[in-house]
Design an enzyme around this catalytic site. Structure first.
Site, PDB file in Angstrom:
ATOM      1  N   TYR A   1      -6.223 -15.623   5.764  1.00  0.00           N
ATOM      2  CA  TYR A   1      -4.914 -15.103   6.061  1.00  0.00           C
ATOM      3  C   TYR A   1      -4.900 -14.081   7.225  1.00  0.00           C
ATOM      4  O   TYR A   1      -5.900 -13.421   6.981  1.00  0.00           O
ATOM      5  CB  TYR A   1      -4.152 -14.325   4.670  1.00  0.00           C
ATOM      6  CG  TYR A   1      -2.810 -13.704   5.128  1.00  0.00           C
ATOM      7  CD1 TYR A   1      -1.686 -14.512   4.990  1.00  0.00           C
ATOM      8  CD2 TYR A   1      -2.799 -12.362   5.282  1.00  0.00           C
ATOM      9  CE1 TYR A   1      -0.462 -14.121   5.141  1.00  0.00           C
ATOM     10  CE2 TYR A   1      -1.626 -12.026   5.440  1.00  0.00           C
ATOM     11  CZ  TYR A   1      -0.227 -12.842   5.505  1.00  0.00           C
ATOM     12  OH  TYR A   1       1.040 -12.284   5.645  1.00  0.00           O
TER      13      TYR A   1
ATOM     14  N   ASP B   1     -12.042  -9.969   6.243  1.00  0.00           N
ATOM     15  CA  ASP B   1     -13.137  -8.818   5.755  1.00  0.00           C
ATOM     16  C   ASP B   1     -12.594  -8.157   4.606  1.00  0.00           C
ATOM     17  O   ASP B   1     -13.401  -7.160   4.255  1.00  0.00           O
ATOM     18  CB  ASP B   1     -13.452  -7.915   7.066  1.00  0.00           C
ATOM     19  CG  ASP B   1     -12.184  -7.233   7.350  1.00  0.00           C
ATOM     20  OD1 ASP B   1     -10.883  -7.535   6.851  1.00  0.00           O
ATOM     21  OD2 ASP B   1     -12.236  -6.280   8.330  1.00  0.00           O
ATOM     22  N   HIS B   2     -11.835  -8.529   3.978  1.00  0.00           N
ATOM     23  CA  HIS B   2     -11.432  -8.182   2.431  1.00  0.00           C
ATOM     24  C   HIS B   2     -10.281  -8.837   1.768  1.00  0.00           C
ATOM     25  O   HIS B   2      -9.806  -9.754   2.286  1.00  0.00           O
ATOM     26  CB  HIS B   2     -10.675  -6.675   2.736  1.00  0.00           C
ATOM     27  CG  HIS B   2      -9.393  -6.576   3.256  1.00  0.00           C
ATOM     28  ND1 HIS B   2      -9.159  -6.696   4.498  1.00  0.00           N
ATOM     29  CD2 HIS B   2      -8.310  -6.118   2.689  1.00  0.00           C
ATOM     30  CE1 HIS B   2      -7.703  -6.620   4.981  1.00  0.00           C
ATOM     31  NE2 HIS B   2      -7.431  -6.271   3.721  1.00  0.00           N
TER      32      HIS B   2
ATOM     33  N   HIS C   1      -7.042  -8.460  -0.446  1.00  0.00           N
ATOM     34  CA  HIS C   1      -5.915  -7.450  -0.837  1.00  0.00           C
ATOM     35  C   HIS C   1      -5.323  -8.157  -2.053  1.00  0.00           C
ATOM     36  O   HIS C   1      -4.984  -9.087  -2.088  1.00  0.00           O
ATOM     37  CB  HIS C   1      -4.930  -7.566   0.321  1.00  0.00           C
ATOM     38  CG  HIS C   1      -3.553  -6.990   0.245  1.00  0.00           C
ATOM     39  ND1 HIS C   1      -3.329  -5.584   0.649  1.00  0.00           N
ATOM     40  CD2 HIS C   1      -2.695  -7.444  -0.284  1.00  0.00           C
ATOM     41  CE1 HIS C   1      -2.043  -5.336   0.144  1.00  0.00           C
ATOM     42  NE2 HIS C   1      -1.617  -6.449  -0.400  1.00  0.00           N
TER      43      HIS C   1
ATOM     44  N   HIS D   1      -7.324 -10.680   7.218  1.00  0.00           N
ATOM     45  CA  HIS D   1      -7.882 -10.422   5.918  1.00  0.00           C
ATOM     46  C   HIS D   1      -9.190 -11.206   5.770  1.00  0.00           C
ATOM     47  O   HIS D   1      -9.549 -11.616   4.510  1.00  0.00           O
ATOM     48  CB  HIS D   1      -6.968 -11.031   4.882  1.00  0.00           C
ATOM     49  CG  HIS D   1      -5.716  -9.916   4.604  1.00  0.00           C
ATOM     50  ND1 HIS D   1      -4.901  -9.754   5.535  1.00  0.00           N
ATOM     51  CD2 HIS D   1      -5.539  -8.999   3.546  1.00  0.00           C
ATOM     52  CE1 HIS D   1      -4.023  -8.917   5.142  1.00  0.00           C
ATOM     53  NE2 HIS D   1      -4.393  -8.257   4.186  1.00  0.00           N
TER      54      HIS D   1
ATOM     55  N   ASP E   1      -7.365  -2.763  -1.554  1.00  0.00           N
ATOM     56  CA  ASP E   1      -8.117  -3.841  -0.794  1.00  0.00           C
ATOM     57  C   ASP E   1      -9.697  -3.785  -1.332  1.00  0.00           C
ATOM     58  O   ASP E   1     -10.418  -2.626  -1.527  1.00  0.00           O
ATOM     59  CB  ASP E   1      -8.332  -2.926   0.684  1.00  0.00           C
ATOM     60  CG  ASP E   1      -6.868  -3.405   1.385  1.00  0.00           C
ATOM     61  OD1 ASP E   1      -6.126  -4.193   1.067  1.00  0.00           O
ATOM     62  OD2 ASP E   1      -6.341  -2.315   2.317  1.00  0.00           O
TER      63      ASP E   1
ATOM     64  N   HIS F   1       0.907  -1.203   0.120  1.00  0.00           N
ATOM     65  CA  HIS F   1       0.216  -0.230  -0.017  1.00  0.00           C
ATOM     66  C   HIS F   1       0.854   1.130   0.181  1.00  0.00           C
ATOM     67  O   HIS F   1       0.385   2.193  -0.419  1.00  0.00           O
ATOM     68  CB  HIS F   1      -0.940  -0.049   1.255  1.00  0.00           C
ATOM     69  CG  HIS F   1      -2.081  -0.963   1.081  1.00  0.00           C
ATOM     70  ND1 HIS F   1      -3.231  -0.755   0.296  1.00  0.00           N
ATOM     71  CD2 HIS F   1      -2.096  -2.178   1.772  1.00  0.00           C
ATOM     72  CE1 HIS F   1      -4.132  -1.715   0.683  1.00  0.00           C
ATOM     73  NE2 HIS F   1      -3.374  -2.364   1.302  1.00  0.00           N
TER      74      HIS F   1
END
Ligand SMILES: [Zn+2]
Length: 260
Positions: free
Chosen positions: A236, A241-242, A244, A239, A208, A201
């Site tokens: 992972y 909730d999204h 990447h 992660h 994301d 990022h």
């Protein structure tokens, strides 16, 4: 988007208009388009507010026009691959162009000419972003792309490539909207959200994604085909909730709950 939707047609017809005594200059004055008669065979015609290609590109071509093309086809490197954005039209670029052409029902000859550029003009906004993604979505940290691990210009340029990868993925997944909840982070933005010290990022490479209608796993699985060398999703740490996705060197894919 193409700023002059009839530009291609007009310049295609320019010769005919002149033959009939018409004044091509009065009817078509797109910037950066060669004057009728000086255009190369296979003139690609139209003007675009973002970038206009002035001739056909194929294996062996090089330069800024190739680099601009590579950005647009960065989402078509083949599974697990990533193409170089280096201005050199080699076999990998040719294969990416072929995949792009096939994805849009064009003759997949790997030569970027009028039809390929026309499709790209349709797909890009005046700021060169693909029509379904914006710089603002890819940067919810600040407005000037500063404070990351690379220059602001580099971070922004990396985000542009990421957006074209997302556009390719979106198209492959049925053109349903993909939700982007963030991308570039300055060092301070990254610290504030507890991001890894060397998070992609910080380079503008990462995005994301929200679940959207596709779901996290389908996004993570599809990302493997579109130039994302880093994919982190459900299973992972941090992660669930999204999803990447990011470009950049090396490969690290992990979304155990999705079989990745
Ligand atoms: Zn992330």
């Amino acid at each position: 988007m193409r700023s002059r939707p009839i530009g291609f047609l007009l310049s295609t017809l320019a010769g005919a208009a002149l033959a009939f005594g018409g004044t091509a200059a009065a009817s078509a004055t797109p910037p950066a388009t060669p004057a009728p008669g000086s255009a190369p065979a296979g003139n690609i015609g139209t003007a675009d507010a973002c970038y206009t290609w002035s001739g056909t590109l194929q294996e062996g071509s090089s330069g800024e026009a190739v680099r601009q093309l590579q950005i647009r086809v960065a989402g078509y490197p083949g599974t697990g691959n990533q193409i170089a954005i280096d201005g050199v039209f080699g076999p990998a670029t040719k294969a990416a162009v072929q995949r792009f052409q096939a994805a849009y029902g064009l003759a997949a000859d790997g030569i970027a000419g009028a039809q390929t550029f026309s499709k790209i003009y349709e797909l890009q906004d005046d700021d060169c972003t693909p029509v379904n993604f914006t710089y603002a979505e890819l940067n919810r940290c600040n407005s000037d792309w500063s404070g990351g691990k690379v220059s602001a210009a580099t971070a922004r340029a990396n985000a542009l490539v990421t957006m074209w990868k997302l556009q390719a993925m979106r198209h492959a997944m049925g053109d349903r909207p993909i939700t982007v909840n963030g991308g570039f982070r300055s060092v301070s933005c990254n610290s504030a959200v507890g991001g890894a010290a060397n998070s992609r990022h910080l380079y503008g490479h990462a995005a994301d994604l929200g679940a959207g209608s596709q779901g996290f796993c389908a996004l993570a699985q599809a990302a493997r085909n579109h130039g994302f060398t880093e994919i982190l999703g459900p299973g992972y740490p941090g992660h669930n909730d999204h999803t990447h996705v990011a470009g950049g060197s090396g490969r690290f894919w992990s979304a155990p709950s999705c079989g990745i």
